[in-house]
Write an enzyme that holds these catalytic residues in place. Structure first.
Site, PDB file in Angstrom:
ATOM      1  CG  PHE A  35     -53.072  -8.136  20.711  1.00 29.55           C
ATOM      2  CD1 PHE A  35     -53.751  -8.645  21.816  1.00 29.55           C
ATOM      3  CD2 PHE A  35     -53.719  -8.125  19.485  1.00 29.55           C
ATOM      4  CE1 PHE A  35     -55.041  -9.125  21.696  1.00 29.55           C
ATOM      5  CE2 PHE A  35     -55.012  -8.599  19.352  1.00 29.55           C
ATOM      6  CZ  PHE A  35     -55.676  -9.093  20.453  1.00 29.55           C
ATOM      7  CG  HIS A  36     -48.240  -2.863  20.036  1.00 27.62           C
ATOM      8  ND1 HIS A  36     -48.898  -3.155  18.877  1.00 27.62           N
ATOM      9  CD2 HIS A  36     -48.181  -1.501  20.087  1.00 27.62           C
ATOM     10  CE1 HIS A  36     -49.210  -2.046  18.251  1.00 27.62           C
ATOM     11  NE2 HIS A  36     -48.803  -1.021  18.964  1.00 27.62           N
ATOM     12  CB  ALA A  37     -47.149  -1.217  25.748  1.00 29.54           C
TER      13      ALA A  37
END
Ligand code: TYD
Length: 137
Positions: A48-50
């Site tokens: 759940f991240h970039a």
């Protein structure tokens, strides 16, 4: 979104298999960090991240798991289930990891040391970064 898979050579013989991974030969960057995810429960979804700058190659060295990649315009799912196969992730890509099989080990080769400032954990902020990337700003 173009997905880049990297195939590693398995040096198999009657004793079993061996895979060697060398920076700048098998991996298109210098490897500053390696981490691995294991003991993950079946219903767990993580990531759940970039990242702003980080480049990574993901290898499921044991078992299998799925990786969702999202460039802000398109989503793709990749099943990682071979210790001889790596998924290269660069640029502003939102990722989620899920459906880990029992005993799965997801190893990540990373181009930078751990830096929380490189993370984009808010999806709307990610969309702005992805749009800037796509338009070349
Ligand atoms: P986290 O970012 O939540 O993992 P995921 O991306 O799989 O959801 O990381 C879990 C914890 O591990 C968090 O406290 C940060 C820490 N961590 C490090 O210390 N070094 C690292 O290289 C990474 C990837 C995480």
């Amino acid at each position: 979104m173009n997905l880049t898979m990297i195939n590693f050579t398995a040096h198999g013989d009657s004793r079993g298999q061996l895979v060697a991974i060398e920076q700048l030969r098998d991996i298109p960057f210098e490897i500053k960090r390696i981490y691995y995810i294991y003991d993950t429960l079946p219903d767990v979804r993580r990531g759940f991240h970039a990242h702003k700058k980080l480049k990574q190659v993901l290898v499921c060295t044991s078992g299998k798991c799925k990786i969702l990649l999202d460039d802000g315009r398109e989503k793709k799912t990749v099943m990682l289930d071979k210790p001889t196969e790596g998924l290269l992730v660069t640029g502003c890509i939102w990722r989620e990891m899920y459906d880990f099989s029992p005993g799965a080990v997801l190893m990540v080769l990373a181009s930078e040391y751990y830096d929380e400032a490189d993370y984009i954990r808010d999806y709307d902020t990610f969309l702005k970064c992805a749009e800037e990337n796509a338009t070349g700003e």
